[in-house]
Design an enzyme around this catalytic site. Structure first.
Site, PDB file in Angstrom:
ATOM      1  N   LYS A 124       0.839  -1.201   0.000  1.00  0.00           N
ATOM      2  CA  LYS A 124       0.000   0.000   0.000  1.00  0.00           C
ATOM      3  C   LYS A 124       0.872   1.249   0.000  1.00  0.00           C
ATOM      4  O   LYS A 124       0.660   2.181  -0.780  1.00  0.00           O
ATOM      5  CB  LYS A 124      -0.885  -0.010   1.250  1.00  0.00           C
ATOM      6  N   HIS A 139     -14.486   5.735  -6.020  1.00  0.00           N
ATOM      7  CA  HIS A 139     -13.208   5.018  -5.987  1.00  0.00           C
ATOM      8  C   HIS A 139     -12.176   5.703  -6.870  1.00  0.00           C
ATOM      9  O   HIS A 139     -11.023   5.335  -6.892  1.00  0.00           O
ATOM     10  CB  HIS A 139     -13.391   3.574  -6.476  1.00  0.00           C
ATOM     11  N   CYS A 150     -20.904   6.338  -2.805  1.00  0.00           N
ATOM     12  CA  CYS A 150     -20.476   5.779  -1.521  1.00  0.00           C
ATOM     13  C   CYS A 150     -19.825   6.888  -0.702  1.00  0.00           C
ATOM     14  O   CYS A 150     -19.804   8.047  -1.121  1.00  0.00           O
ATOM     15  CB  CYS A 150     -19.490   4.640  -1.814  1.00  0.00           C
TER      16      CYS A 150
HETATM   17 ZN   LIG Z   1     -20.843   2.326  -0.201  1.00  0.00          ZN
END
Ligand SMILES: [Zn+2]
Length: 767
Positions: free
Chosen positions: A19, A707, A739
Site C-alpha cells: 500500500k 473510488h 459511496c
Molecule cells: Zn458504499
C-alpha cells in the site's frame, strides 16, 4: 510423504509495504523502479517465508500490484480502447483500468481522463476484483510489453532457489466473471472461449518452457449455479490445454461445494483437483469418488477465509480418510483457498489478549498448520504440536469469554413486532415530509468525508498518548464543524458529520461492542491499495454504552439542517468481521441487530431523527447458490436490520446504503428502510434502473464513482440524471454519490459535490 500446499499468500506485506509504495507511486513520490523493486522484495519475502516453514508446493503469480484478475486483462490484452490511446506504461494502464486516471497535460505528458472498469465482489469474500470487460473488438494476445507476469515471477522465484507452482485464474472463470462493454452489449463473454483458449494455451507453453512443471488453474466459478452450456465447456477446454510442451494442471475450486457441477470436471485431463473442505466438508465423499486413478487430490483443510486455529486432529482425520481411498502419494494437504483473505502474521499482535490470541492463526501461522498436518498424516511425530493445538481448541470451547447469558436471554425476545416499524411507509413518509419539508431531488452524501493526513496523524497521536482525550475530541469537533460548514455552503439538504472519528465503519463499532476482539495490524486487502482490518467476533455481542451519539449531537448543534446519524448495520458488522465459527451467522447477526437497536434509539432520543444504517455487505453475504440457504439468509439478514431500526417513531427517517450494484431490489425491499442509496454510477442498464423504479420507498442512485479521483462536471451529472429520469420517477429520487468519500481528497470532493448539488438544483427548478 504427503505434501503440503499453499494456494496463495497475502501480497500486502506484513507492514502494508505494498500500500505504501503504490500510493507513493500514484502521488509521484516514488518512481516506477522503486515500485517494481518493492513488489519484487515482497514476493521474495513471501516465498522464502513459505520455504522456511517447510511448505512443499508454493504458489507464484499470487502477487499483484492491484488485482490478480486485472493482471490477466493486461496480460491477455483485454484492454478497452479508451485506455490504450494515451501511450501509458503498462503499469499505468493497469492502474488506469483499476482506479481511473485523470491528469492535466504537462510538458512531457498528455492529458488523460478515463474512468475505472467496474469492480465487483470476489464471490462472497470482502475482496473485489476488476471485472474483465470484453467487446467485439477484443483481440486476445499475450501482451508482453512488461514481460509475461506469471513467467517473470516464476523465474524470479526459481532464481531465489524456490520452485513454485504458478497460479492463474482459469479461462472459463475469467470469461464468465467478465462482462460485455457498453458498445457490445449483445456479446456473451463466454462465447469468446474458442478465441481465448489458444492464447491461454500459449501462456501455459511459455510457463512450461521456463521450467514450470505444474500450474494451478483456479476455476472458482465451479461453486456457482453454472448453466449447463458452461459446464459442458470444461472438457473440451482442458483437453486443449494439456499435451506435449504444456505443464500439468491442478484444477482448484474454493469457497463452496462443487457437487452440482461435478460432472463438468470428472475425467478432465488434469493431474490434480483441489477442493475446499473447510467451507464445504459435506462434499467430501462425492468429490473424492470423482478423482480419477491418475489424479492427485488437494485437500483444502486449513481455512483461507478465517482466522480460527485449525483443529489439527479433525483435519488429520479428514485427510486420512482421503489417504485410505487414494494412498499417500496422491493426497496433498492444502489451504482451502489463497490466504489472501487472512491477515499476514499473528506475531504482530502484541496488544491482543494472549488468551484470545491463542485461538487464532493468521496466514503465517497457517503455513505451520498445513505443514504440521502433512507431517502427521505422513507418519512423522508431531505429537507436541498436536497436543498444544488440542489444548487451544479446548480452551476456546470452555472459555467464559464466548458466552453472555444476558444476550442469550434477550435473543429470546425477538419476534415479529420487535422487527416491524409501527406504520407502513406511506404513513411514515407523510410524517417525515411534515417534519423535514425536503425539496424534490434532495441531496445528501453517504456519510464519510475525506480522511485527511491530519486526521490520521491526530488519531495516531491520541492512540500513542501524545495528545490528551480532550485535545483529540477538540480536533474531531473542529473537523466536524468544517464538514458541516462546507455542506451548508454548497447547499446539501441532509448533512452528515463526516466521520472523522472513525478509522473504519466496522472496526469503529467493533471496538465499542462487547464480544469483539480487534487487531492492531491484521490488515486484509479489500481492493487495490484499500485494506481493512476486520475485527473478530469472539463471543456473544452486546453494546455497553452509546457509540456514536456524541459526535452526531455535536454536528446537529452546529446547524438547522438535519444531520444524519451514521451506523453500520448488523449484517455488515458481521460480514466485515471475522465471524465466530462456533455459532451460526444468523445468531451473530441478530445479536448485532439488538446492539444497534439500542444505538438507534439513543440517537433518536438525542434528537438525531434521520438515521442511516449502512448495509453494504448484504449482497456479498448472499450464499453463492440459489435455494434454501439463500432464502434463509435473506430472511435473517433483513430481520436483523429491522430489529435494529424498527424501534423508532414514524417521523424518524431510516436510511440505508448499499455498495456495489448487481442488487436485487427485492432483497432491499425486505429491509423497509425509508430511503436507500446504492452504488450506481457504473451501471448503464435501463432495465436495471427500471427494476428499481418499482421500489416502493425512496432511493438515491449513486451518481459518481468515489473510488476514482476524477471529477465529473455538472453537465455529466445532468446527463446522468436525465438518463435515469427516463425510466425512474422524479418524486422518489435522491441525489448522492456512490459511496462514502473517505478515500478521496478534499479538492476533488469539493468540486464533485458542488457539481452534483448544482445539477440537482437545475432539476429542482425544472420539475
Ligand atoms: Zn458504499
Amino acid at each position: 510423504m504427503v505434501q503440503s500446499s499453499v494456494l496463495g499468500f497475502p501480497r500486502i506485506g506484513a507492514q502494508r509495504e505494498l500500500k505504501k509504495i503504490t500510493e507513493a507511486y500514484w502521488s509521484k513520490k516514488a518512481s516506477v523502479e522503486e515500485l517494481l523493486a518493492k513488489g519484487k522484495e515482497i514476493r521474495a519475502h513471501n516465498w522464502k517465508l513459505q520455504q522456511a516453514a517447510g511448505v512443499d508446493v508454493i504458489a507464484s503469480n499470487d502477487f499483484s500490484f492491484y488485482d490478480q484478475v486485472l493482471d490477466l486483462s493486461l496480460l491477455f490484452n483485454v484492454i478497452p480502447d479508451r485506455y490504450t490511446k494515451f501511450d501509458l506504461a503498462p503499469i499505468d494502464v493497469l492502474f488506469a483500468m483499476g482506479r481511473g486516471l485523470q491528469r492535466k497535460a504537462t510538458e512531457t505528458e498528455a492529458a488523460v481522463d478515463v474512468t475505472a472498469l467496474e469492480m465487483v465482489k470476489w464471490f462472497d469474500s470482502n475482496y473485489h476484483y476488476v471485472r474483465p470487460t470484453f467487446s467485439h473488438s477484443t483481440e486476445f494476445k499475450l501482451n508482453s510489453a512488461a514481460g509475461l507476469k506469471p513467467v517473470v515471477e516464476y523465474l524470479e522465484a526459481k532464481e531465489l532457489g524456490v520452485e513454485t507452482r504458478p497460479v492463474v485464474v482459469g479461462p472459463i472463470s475469467y470469461l464468465y466473471l467478465g462482462k460485455a462493454d457498453k458498445d457490445s452489449l449483445d456479446l456473451d463473454p463466454i462465447s469468446l472461449l474458442d478465441k481465448f483458449l489458444p492464447v491461454y494455451k500459449s501462456l501455459l507453453a511459455e510457463l512450461y518452457s521456463a521450467g514450470a512443471k505444474t500450474v494451478q488453474i483456479d476455476e472458482p466459478i465451479l461453486v456457482l449455479d453454472l448453466p449447463e452450456n458452461v459446464q459442458k465447456l470444461y472438457k473440451g477446454a482442458f483437453e486443449q490445454l494439456t499435451g506435449e510442451g504444456l505443464p500439468e494442471i491442478v484444477l482448484t475450486t474454493y469457497f463452496g461445494d462443487v457437487r452440482p457441477n461435478l460432472s463438468a470436471i470428472k475425467n478432465l485431463p488434469v493431474s490434480g483437483l483441489h477442493f475446499d473442505f473447510a467451507r464445504a466438508p459435506e462434499q467430501f465423499d462425492e468429490v473424492v469418488a470423482a478423482v480419477s486413478d491418475s489424479q492427485t487430490l488437494s485437500v483444502g483443510v486449513v481455512d483461507g477465509r478465517n482466522i480460527w486455529k485449525t483443529d489439527y486432529t479433525k483435519a488429520s482425520a479428514l485427510v486420512n480418510k482421503a489417504i485410505e481411498k487414494l494412498g499417500k502419494d496422491r493426497v496433498v494437504v492444502a489451504t482451502s483457498s489463497s490466504l489472501l483473505h487472512t491477515p499476514v502474521d499473528l506475531a504482530n499482535e502484541s496488544k491482543l489478549d494472549p488468551v484470545i490470541a491463542d485461538w487464532f492463526q493468521f496466514a503465517t501461522q497457517k503455513l505451520d498448520a498445513v505443514v504440521a498436518i502433512a507431517k502427521d498424516v505422513s507418519g512423522e511425530d508431531v505429537a507436541d504440536l498436536y497436543a498444544a493445538n488440542a489444548k487451544s481448541i479446548k480452551a476456546r470451547q470452555e472459555s467464559s469469554i464466548t458466552t453472555n447469558p444476558e444476550v442469550q436471554k434477550r435473543m429470546a425476545t425477538i419476534n415479529e413486532s420487535l422487527s416491524t416499524r409501527s406504520s407502513p411507509f406511506p404513513e411514515r413518509l407523510a410524517a417525515q415530509k411534515e417534519k423535514y419539508n425536503l425539496p424534490l431531488f434532495p441531496t445528501t452524501t453517504i456519510g464519510s468525508f475525506p480522511q485527511t493526513k491530519d486526521i490520521r496523524i491526530n488519531r495516531n497521536k491520541f492512540t500513542k498518548g501524545t495528545i490528551t482525550k480532550e485535545e483529540y475530541e477538540q480536533f474531531i469537533n473542529q473537523e466536524i464543524e468544517t464538514v458541516i460548514r462546507f455542506q451548508e455552503e454548497i447547499g446539501l439538504d441532509v448533512l452528515v458529520h463526516g466521520e472523522p472519528e472513525r478509522n473504519d465503519m466496522v472496526q469503529y463499532f467493533g471496538e465499542q461492542l462487547q464480544g469483539y476482539a480487534f487487531t492492531t495490524n491484521g490488515w486484509v486487502q479489500s481492493y487495490g491499495s484499500r485494506y481493512v482490518r476486520p475485527p473478530i467476533i469472539v463471543g456473544d455481542v452486546s453494546r455497553p454504552k452509546a457509540m456514536s451519539v456524541k459526535e452526531s449531537v455535536y454536528a446537529q448543534s452546529l446547524t438547522k439542517l438535519p444531520v444524519k446519524g451514521m451506523l453500520t448495520g448488523p449484517v455488515t458488522c458481521l460480514r466485515w468481521s471475522f465471524p465466530r465459527d462456533d455459532v451460526s451467522q444468523k445468531v451473530q447477526s441478530l445479536q448485532l441487530g439488538l446492539a444497534l437497536r439500542d444505538e438507534v434509539q439513543d440517537l433518536e432520543a438525542a434528537g438525531i431523527t434521520v438515521i442511516q444504517v449502512d448495509e453494504p455487505a448484504i449482497r456479498e453475504g448472499l450464499p453463492l447458490r440459489s435455494g434454501q440457504e439463500r432464502s434463509d439468509y435473506l430472511n435473517w439478514a433483513a430481520q436483523s436490520f429491522r430489529v435494529a431500526t424498527s424501534g423508532v417513531v414514524n417521523s424518524t427517517q431510516i436510511h440505508s446504503h448499499f455498495c456495489y450494484s448487481d442488487l436485487d431490489p427485492n432483497h432491499i425491499k425486505a429491509l423497509d428502510a425509508d430511503v436507500v442509496s446504492i452504488e450506481f454510477s457504473k451501471k448503464d442498464d435501463a432495465n436495471y434502473i427500471r427494476e428499481f423504479s418499482d421500489y416502493p420507498n425512496h432511493i438515491g442512485l449513486g451518481l459518481f464513482d468515489i473510488h476514482s479521483p476524477r471529477i465529473p462536471s455538472k453537465e455529466e451529472f445532468v446527463t446522468r440524471i436525465e438518463e435515469i429520469l427516463k425510466v425512474y420517477p422524479a418524486d422518489k429520487f435522491w441525489v448522492n454519490p456512490d459511496c462514502g468519500l473517505k478515500t478521496r481528497g478534499w479538492e476533488e470532493t469539493k468540486a464533485s459535490l458542488t457539481n452534483m448539488v448544482d445539477a440537482a438544483k437545475e432539476f429542482r427548478a425544472k420539475y
